[in-house]
Design a protein around this motif. Sequence first.
Motif, PDB file in Angstrom:
ATOM      1  N   TYR A   2     115.364  74.283  64.515  1.00 54.73           N
ATOM      2  CA  TYR A   2     114.282  73.831  65.442  1.00 54.73           C
ATOM      3  C   TYR A   2     114.796  72.715  66.182  1.00 54.73           C
ATOM      4  O   TYR A   2     115.403  71.732  65.614  1.00 54.73           O
ATOM      5  CB  TYR A   2     113.084  73.351  64.582  1.00 54.73           C
ATOM      6  CG  TYR A   2     112.479  74.429  63.728  1.00 54.73           C
ATOM      7  CD1 TYR A   2     111.461  75.135  63.988  1.00 54.73           C
ATOM      8  CD2 TYR A   2     112.876  74.449  62.143  1.00 54.73           C
ATOM      9  CE1 TYR A   2     110.866  76.082  63.181  1.00 54.73           C
ATOM     10  CE2 TYR A   2     112.241  75.238  61.417  1.00 54.73           C
ATOM     11  CZ  TYR A   2     111.256  76.012  61.936  1.00 54.73           C
ATOM     12  OH  TYR A   2     110.624  77.259  60.943  1.00 54.73           O
ATOM     13  N   GLN A   6     110.079  71.145  68.785  1.00 54.23           N
ATOM     14  CA  GLN A   6     109.285  72.111  68.336  1.00 54.23           C
ATOM     15  C   GLN A   6     108.784  71.596  66.931  1.00 54.23           C
ATOM     16  O   GLN A   6     107.651  71.991  66.677  1.00 54.23           O
ATOM     17  CB  GLN A   6     110.487  73.312  67.887  1.00 54.23           C
ATOM     18  CG  GLN A   6     110.715  74.091  69.098  1.00 54.23           C
ATOM     19  CD  GLN A   6     111.727  75.126  68.919  1.00 54.23           C
ATOM     20  OE1 GLN A   6     112.775  74.783  68.158  1.00 54.23           O
ATOM     21  NE2 GLN A   6     111.370  76.302  69.077  1.00 54.23           N
ATOM     22  N   SER A   9     106.007  69.656  67.701  1.00 55.79           N
ATOM     23  CA  SER A   9     104.839  70.556  68.144  1.00 55.79           C
ATOM     24  C   SER A   9     104.120  71.208  67.041  1.00 55.79           C
ATOM     25  O   SER A   9     103.007  71.407  66.721  1.00 55.79           O
ATOM     26  CB  SER A   9     105.134  71.687  69.200  1.00 55.79           C
ATOM     27  OG  SER A   9     104.215  72.482  69.503  1.00 55.79           O
TER      28      SER A   9
END
Length: 150
Positions: A2, A6, A9
């Motif tokens: 990731y 990301q 998030s």
Amino acid sequence: MYSFTQVDSILGLRATASRWINGYTRKGKSYPPVVREERTSSQIATWGEFVECRFLSEYRHAGVPLVNLRPVVGILREELQTPYPLASSAVWLRQDGKELVARVQTQLGDKLEEELRVVRTGDIMLPGSLAWTDPSQRFHDAILWEGEQI
């Protein structure tokens, strides 16, 4: 794998993953990483780093200061001989996991701003969901378990 964005998030963090995973510098003061043993040039988080961030976010959400978490993670990393001690089931699923946390607390002594809370019950563990704290239960429920569940 990731990106740090990301991770932020997915976990609902605000530009936090990169600081936890790779460390940072603010106002001339350097802060080492919590998740990685040392800084790297990689801007990608591994699965282990992602899971470690998930646990850190739960502890932070519960009000545990990062200044307390940093030394605990370091000692647990050495004790368990794993790069991702918070993601290791040994800390919170094994019977002696709470005793390990108690030993870390004793080792750190006055370096912690507040005590870690360890409940000693001897060799007895409460049955079923009574043995899980709310954050542990949320994590347990989010996992697809294979074999016998703890």
